[in-house]
Write a protein that holds these residues in place. Structure first.
Motif, short mmCIF file in Angstrom:
data_model
loop_
_atom_site.label_atom_id
_atom_site.label_comp_id
_atom_site.label_asym_id
_atom_site.label_seq_id
_atom_site.Cartn_x
_atom_site.Cartn_y
_atom_site.Cartn_z
N ARG A 80 -24.79 42.24 -16.97
CA ARG A 80 -24.76 42.37 -15.44
C ARG A 80 -25.46 41.11 -14.86
NH1 ARG A 80 -30.02 45.74 -13.71
NH2 ARG A 80 -29.21 44.94 -11.79
N PRO A 81 -25.14 40.99 -13.49
CA PRO A 81 -25.42 39.77 -12.70
C PRO A 81 -27.01 39.72 -12.66
CG PRO A 81 -23.99 40.94 -11.33
CD PRO A 81 -24.12 41.59 -12.56
N ILE A 82 -27.80 38.55 -12.89
CA ILE A 82 -29.11 38.51 -12.86
C ILE A 82 -29.42 38.52 -11.24
CG2 ILE A 82 -31.17 37.21 -13.19
CD1 ILE A 82 -29.45 36.30 -15.59
N GLU A 83 -30.52 39.33 -10.83
CA GLU A 83 -30.99 39.70 -9.55
C GLU A 83 -31.15 38.41 -8.68
OE1 GLU A 83 -33.08 43.44 -8.80
OE2 GLU A 83 -34.62 42.00 -7.86
N GLU A 84 -32.33 37.44 -9.19
CA GLU A 84 -32.59 36.28 -8.59
C GLU A 84 -31.38 35.28 -7.88
OE1 GLU A 84 -33.99 37.74 -10.71
OE2 GLU A 84 -36.25 37.66 -10.72
N ALA A 85 -30.46 35.43 -8.87
CA ALA A 85 -29.24 34.45 -8.44
C ALA A 85 -28.49 34.81 -7.49
CB ALA A 85 -28.20 34.12 -9.80
N PHE A 86 -28.72 36.14 -7.01
CA PHE A 86 -27.42 36.55 -6.00
C PHE A 86 -28.34 37.09 -4.74
CE2 PHE A 86 -25.35 36.60 -10.08
CZ PHE A 86 -24.19 35.92 -9.54
N ALA A 87 -29.62 37.08 -4.93
CA ALA A 87 -30.48 37.88 -3.91
C ALA A 87 -30.51 37.00 -2.55
CB ALA A 87 -31.70 38.31 -4.32
N GLY A 88 -30.40 35.71 -2.56
CA GLY A 88 -30.45 34.80 -1.42
C GLY A 88 -32.02 34.36 -1.39
N PRO A 89 -32.09 33.08 -0.50
CA PRO A 89 -33.42 32.67 -0.59
C PRO A 89 -34.50 33.61 0.07
CG PRO A 89 -31.78 31.30 0.46
CD PRO A 89 -31.28 32.36 -0.01
N LYS A 90 -34.02 34.46 0.77
CA LYS A 90 -35.08 35.48 1.30
C LYS A 90 -35.17 36.97 0.65
CE LYS A 90 -34.61 34.16 6.42
NZ LYS A 90 -33.08 33.52 6.53
N GLY A 91 -34.07 36.95 -0.34
CA GLY A 91 -34.25 38.06 -1.11
C GLY A 91 -33.52 39.34 -0.53
N THR A 92 -32.79 39.18 0.61
CA THR A 92 -32.42 40.20 1.12
C THR A 92 -30.61 40.49 1.09
OG1 THR A 92 -32.57 39.14 3.22
CG2 THR A 92 -34.45 40.48 2.79
N ALA A 93 -30.32 39.67 0.49
CA ALA A 93 -28.73 39.40 0.70
C ALA A 93 -28.33 40.69 -0.43
CB ALA A 93 -28.29 38.10 -0.13
N TRP A 94 -28.49 42.08 -0.04
CA TRP A 94 -27.96 43.11 -0.83
C TRP A 94 -26.53 43.16 -0.67
CZ3 TRP A 94 -30.85 45.34 -4.17
CH2 TRP A 94 -32.39 45.29 -4.05
N ASP A 95 -25.73 42.57 0.19
CA ASP A 95 -24.30 42.71 0.29
C ASP A 95 -23.70 41.91 -0.79
OD1 ASP A 95 -25.28 40.58 1.61
OD2 ASP A 95 -23.41 40.42 2.77
N MET A 96 -24.43 40.76 -0.81
CA MET A 96 -24.16 39.79 -2.19
C MET A 96 -24.35 40.27 -3.52
SD MET A 96 -22.58 36.78 -1.95
CE MET A 96 -23.13 35.14 -1.36
N LEU A 97 -25.51 40.93 -3.60
CA LEU A 97 -26.12 41.64 -4.69
C LEU A 97 -24.97 42.73 -5.00
CD1 LEU A 97 -29.79 41.66 -4.51
CD2 LEU A 97 -28.31 40.86 -6.55
N ALA A 98 -24.50 43.69 -4.29
CA ALA A 98 -23.69 44.58 -4.67
C ALA A 98 -22.44 44.31 -4.94
CB ALA A 98 -23.68 45.56 -3.25
N ALA A 99 -21.88 43.13 -4.29
CA ALA A 99 -20.56 42.69 -4.53
C ALA A 99 -20.53 42.09 -6.00
CB ALA A 99 -20.28 41.31 -3.75
N ALA A 100 -21.56 41.38 -6.50
CA ALA A 100 -21.56 40.87 -7.75
C ALA A 100 -21.65 42.06 -8.68
CB ALA A 100 -22.72 39.77 -7.88
N GLU A 101 -22.57 42.90 -8.51
CA GLU A 101 -22.59 43.89 -9.45
C GLU A 101 -21.54 44.79 -9.59
OE1 GLU A 101 -26.24 44.76 -10.54
OE2 GLU A 101 -25.11 45.46 -12.27
N ARG A 102 -20.68 45.20 -8.48
CA ARG A 102 -19.41 45.80 -8.49
C ARG A 102 -18.37 45.15 -9.14
NH1 ARG A 102 -15.07 46.68 -4.83
NH2 ARG A 102 -13.78 48.76 -5.21
#
Ligand SMILES: [Zn+2]
Length: 1078
Positions: free
Chosen positions: A422-444
């Motif tokens: 699965r994608p590693i969280e830090e790489a997609f969370a964005g510099p602020k750590g709030t990019a949940w849409d990006m995280l959800a897209a990568a995970e899905r």
């Protein structure tokens, strides 16, 4: 004055070769025969008749020699057949036991994202520039133009985080930790967990395909083959990206033709002796490449110095500190060269155990580290406490397969088809750590890929995916409905979507692990049945009606009389029946096996399935039945496989309690201590029985040898290498310390002590039977002693090289000298030694004595007659021992020296108690000793204890077949030396006229092999039964692998060392002293 004694000796000088002995023996015999004939008043001296008699005698000798050679060939044939049976049994069991995963050929394609067929909207991210192309990003916006992967082999997680305990492997590589804390948006460091087996080859497969290993190709650790499955490098190649590789050449064999030739610099990977060549190549070529980033898209640099420092010295060594510091500086320098479009990944492929080795699944071996760096602020943490890297690898670890989707998405290529990570969280969370849409897209996207793979896999295996609650199918449905619901909301809760798909991934991974640990019970059962039938056959073979009652005839006069009797037509038929047995057994085995082998092959050819071996299990079973029928036919009574004596029962109890014990993991873990207990029990019993021996001398000797046998076992058990599970109740002594792979200075003295004492001790065993004659003094006192001494010199040189005792010496000078020295020792022991063994005369001296006052009547006496067979065969054992002695390192060499003494004491105990021929206790004790010394030579039934570095004792680089051979001689020195000693049970204290020696040796070998076959059978049965046990891959499965390996090696050594040695020995003794009948 008349001489006081009634015998005056005219001692002949020690004869140098066996032609001389033979001449002296024949001349003396002729002289005696002539004298006797003169005195026979009734004898008619007729020249014609005498010549005729000589011709007859010569013909008889040739006939007996031929008969022996034929019997030998059939016996060897029988053992070859037994080897085949064992291989079939092991192969079938293994094929059903080890993990099997179906390889799928499908590949991911850029413009066909796995989310296409999902129920919800295809993408939750807004369309990006170049979407669906490798340039813009296939399934995810392309974040980096290129990547640099620095793989530091065996980088354990605790090497990278502050520990502060003063250990030499801690706090020497602080750069990655410091950057992660100082600029979390540019770097992060996390524990990186490997799926066992922790070998580099297996790890590279996992790190590029994203799927789980199959244990079946664990054995190919020495030679990698190209990866056929979809993987990151294949996707990059298909996208037209250029790849460059530096360092460990395993990459070149896994990805042949992938790398740009003139920029790549592969280096030999197996030279664990060499800490710097590979790393220096990497560092020399990587910096120029950083200035020409337009020439490549992926740069893989694989450093081996840390791994090699671990294997060679263990982690707690100054060389390790120096190596880690060097790597730290290297990463720091490299980081400075990284531009905004480049992603830098520094990672390990596995860790290392306390001694610096790896291969198994202990925590230290699977816990590696992953560090990602970008000069642009990209990375984020979803919680502030995640900024500081975890203190231990138990906190927030990522799986190594998680790198595959992470890297694929960041580089804009499709995720390889078989990926389960699965994608590693830090790489997609964005510099602020709030990019949940990006995280959800990568995970899905990743989860959809996994689901697509699962559907393909189920179709290929013909199984369906049931949608029971908690099953992956149910979790997928739940995640998709969450996604659809959230997508319609105004304030979308993408974190919920992210965790729903993450839950699906975790459940699928878990299911796959258990699915691929499924066992093929049919193949396992076939293996067990074939092995069990083989054991029964051997039991009947060794318990068949014996011809052990034959009297030993140790008088040349009787020999002459017997020969004359035979000339008169009195022909004993023992040799004929003996020829018949092994011959009929081999014939039965062949006729039994052939039709099924042929039938199976024809059937496979006809149906085109390619499984030519399909008739093999049936052929094995039928040939076993045929052999058993023949064995029973050859008996007058039904043989009892039950022992008749207390000694026999002891052999059975030792063997059986071992095999029952393998059902328990703690028994298996503490096997070394339990074997010592058995050996001590034998010594105590033999000391007690010694008290019942008829004469005082025998009682004294019996007690003495028994006590010595016990003490030697205790002393040898000092040398041990603990396995992880024995901690903290065990102290390793094989190396300088528990965290070292080198010998302590005091241990270097051991080979010299053995060289001083062992030849003298052996002499002490040969002197009472007056066998220290002929070649024996030269062989044992000079050649053997010198060989042991040189092995000691080798280890001094090695220690001087490792410890850098003489910094002023030219680099590699010591290594060069020591390698050539090792080659010389091995060459002398194995090549020159075997030649000498073939040509050596028996260790006897011929003495003609004359009775006082009767100068005309001469008497022939042969010193060493009573041990002519055993004393000569001993040379072969010493050759093998010398080779193993060098390869077993100082501590193991010491244990082998004690082992040799134990063998000789055991032989004396057997001889005193008349247990040499019919009792199973002798070969059983040798088998126990061989297994015991597997442990004292620094091994355990765990993959990590294989001393791979022993391949470099006689060599600079890997060479086939020599490197695997050196490792095998190091690993199995105990069982191999024990096998070489088996014939001594029948040959020790045996004179040239003992009959049926070959049969006795074959029977002893039978008992010896039964022990190992029962162990193999038991470990198979228990591993099969306990296949769901938590400790399966840690304890039971390695023990099964060890037992199988030992059985096959013992079978082979039984033929090429023991039986071949007996053939050479019998021919040599027979040529000199004539051939006994039978
Ligand atoms: Zn390694």
């Amino acid at each position: 004055m008349a001489p006081p004694a009634n015998l005056t000796k005219n001692k002949a000088p020690a004869p140098p070769d066996y032609k001389t002995i033979k001449k002296q023996f024949d001349a003396a015999k002729r002289a005696k025969a002539a004298q006797d004939a003169e005195q026979e008043t009734t004898a008619v001296v007729d020249d014609e008749q005498a010549r005729l008699r000589d011709r007859h005698k010569a013909a008889l000798k040739i006939a007996r020699k031929k008969s022996f050679e034929a019997r030998w060939a059939w016996t060897a044939g029988f053992w070859l057949w037994m080897l085949c049976i064992h291989i079939v049994a092991i192969a079938y069991f293994t094929s059903g036991f080890l993990l099997t995963r179906l390889m799928l050929d499908e590949k991911s394609v850029c413009d066909a994202p796995p989310t296409l067929n999902a129920s919800g909207p295809v993408d939750l991210l807004p369309a990006w520039n170049g979407k669906g192309t490798p340039d813009g990003g296939c399934w995810h916006p392309r974040t980096f133009q290129r990547a640099v992967i620095v793989l530091i082999d065996a980088l354990r997680y605790d090497f990278t985080v502050p520990v502060g305990d003063g250990a030499r492997f801690h706090d020497a590589l602080p750069f990655m930790y410091k950057t992660s804390v100082a600029s979390p948006e540019k770097a992060f460091l996390r524990p990186f967990i490997a799926d066992p087996p922790t070998s580099t080859l297996q790890r590279l497969k996992g790190l590029t395909t994203g799927t789980l290993p199959t244990l079946a190709d664990l054995g190919s650790s020495f030679a990698g083959t190209a990866i056929e499955e979809d993987n990151i490098l294949m996707q990059l190649r298909d996208a037209g990206r250029r790849m460059v590789h530096l360092g460990d050449d395993t990459w070149e064999s896994l990805f042949p033709g992938y790398f740009v030739g003139n920029l790549s610099h592969p280096e030999d990977s197996f030279n664990v002796w060499d800490l710097h060549t590979v790393d220096n190549t990497v560092m020399k070529h990587i910096f120029p490449l950083m200035d020409r980033t337009e020439d490549w898209d992926l740069l893989v640099a694989h450093c081996l110095g840390v791994d090699h420092a671990g294997h060679r010295y263990g982690p707690d060594h100054d060389e390790m500190t120096a190596k880690l510091r060097q790597m730290d500086a290297f990463i720091q320098d490299l980081t400075a060269k990284i531009d905004d479009d480049t992603l830098l990944i520094v990672m390990g492929d596995h860790g290392m155990d306390a001694k610096g080795d790896h291969g198994g699944e202990s925590d230290d071996e699977v816990e590696s580290a992953l560090w990602m760096y970008s000069s642009r602020p990209i990375f984020g943490r979803t919680k502030s406490e995640f900024v500081e890297p975890p203190a231990t690898a138990k906190i927030r670890p990522v799986n190594q397969i998680d790198l595959v989707p992470t890297l694929s998405l960041l580089l804009g290529i499709p995720i390889p088809f078989n990926n389960l990570g699965r994608p590693i969280e830090e790489a997609f969370a964005g510099p602020k750590g709030t990019a949940w849409d990006m995280l959800a897209a990568a995970e899905r996207t990743t989860a959809a890929g996994i689901r697509r793979y699962q559907a393909s896999y189920s179709a290929a295996r013909g199984s369906d995916q049931a949608e029971t609650p908690g099953s992956p199918a149910a979790l997928w449905a739940k995640a998709e409905s969450t996604y659809v619901k959230v997508a319609g909301q105004k304030k979308a809760d993408w974190a919920a979507v992210h965790s729903a798909f993450a839950e699906y991934q975790a459940a699928t991974l878990k299911k796959c692990k258990s699915l691929w640990a499924k066992f093929d019970l049919k193949s396992m059962a076939i293996g067990i049945v074939v092995m069990a039938s083989g054991v029964i056959t051997l039991l009947v073979y060794v318990n068949r009606d014996g011809d052990d009652d034959e009297e030993a005839i140790d008088d040349p006069e009787l020999d002459l009389a017997e020969q004359s009797l035979q000339l008169l037509g009195h022909k004993p038929n023992a040799e004929d029946t003996a020829v018949q047995l092994e011959k009929t057994l081999v014939a039965a085995a062949m006729f039994g096996a052939f039709p099924f082998l042929l039938g199976g092959a024809l059937q496979a050819l006809h149906s085109g399935t390619g499984d030519w071996y399909r008739g093999v299990p049936f052929a094995s079973l039928v040939s076993i039945v045929a052999v058993l029928v023949r064995l029973f036919e050859a008996q007058e009574t039904i043989p009892s496989v039950f022992p008749k004596t207390a000694w026999g029962w002891m052999a059975v109890i030792f063997t059986l309690s071992q095999s029952i014990g393998f059902a328990s993991n703690s028994y298996t873990i503490w096997e070394d201590s339990i074997l010592l207990f058995f050996l001590t029990t034998f010594g105590v019993v033999s000391a007690l029985t010694a008290l019942r021996l008829p004469t005082l001398t025998q009682r004294t000797l019996g007690t003495f040898h028994s006590v010595v046998f016990i003490l030697l076992g205790r002393l040898a058990s000092v040398s041990k290498l603990c396995r992880e599970e024995q901690m903290p109740y065990c102290t390793s002594t094989y190396y300088a310390s528990a965290t070292s792979s080198t010998s302590a200075p005091w241990q270097l003295v051991i080979p010299f002590l053995i060289s001083l004492s062992l030849p003298t001790i052996i002499k002490g065993f040969l002197t009472p039977s007056r066998s220290y004659h002929g070649l024996a003094p030269g062989y044992i006192n000079y050649a053997f002693r010198f060989g042991l001494f040189l092995a000691g010199v080798y280890w001094i040189l090695d220690a001087a090289d490792s410890g850098n005792w003489f910094p002023s010496l030219r680099e590699k000078l010591l290594k060069n000298i020591s390698v050539y020295l090792a080659q010389m020792i091995l060459g002398t022991a194995l090549v020159a030694g075997t030649t000498a063994f073939i040509w050596a005369p028996p260790s006897v001296a011929v003495v003609t004595t004359a009775e006082a006052g009767q100068t005309t009547k001469a008497k022939v006496a042969i010193l060493g007659w009573g041990n002519a067979h055993g004393a000569r065969y001993l040379f072969l054992l010493l050759n093998i021992l010398t080779a193993c002695f060098l390869l077993s390192k100082p501590m193991g060499g010491g244990a082998l020296g004690l082992f040799t003494w134990q063998i000789l004491s055991l032989l004396e105990i057997l001889d005193l108690n008349s247990l040499t021929t019919s009792s199973p206790i002798g070969p059983t004790m040798l088998a126990l000793l061989g297994t015991f010394h597997f442990f004292t030579t620094g091994h355990q039934a765990a993959l990590a204890t294989i001393q791979w570095d022993s391949a470099f004792i006689p060599l600079f680089t890997i060479r086939y077949p020599w490197s695997p051979l050196a490792v095998a001689l190091n690993t199995l020195a105990g069982p191999i030396v024990a096998t070489a000693a088996v014939p001594l049970v029948a040959l020790w204290k045996t004179d040239p006229h003992r009959k049926g020696l070959l049969e006795k040796v074959s029977r002893a070998l039978g008992v010896f092999v039964v022990y190992f076959a029962v162990e193999a059978l038991a470990t198979m049965a228990w591993a099969g039964h306990l296949r769901r046990h938590l400790m399966l891959y840690r304890v039971f499965s390695p023990r099964f692998m060890l037992a199988s390996l030992v059985l096959v090696v013992v079978d082979i050594a039984g033929i090429v060392v023991a039986l071949a040695g007996v053939r050479v020995n019998t021919l040599a003794v027979g040529d000199v002293f004539g051939w006994p009948s039978g």
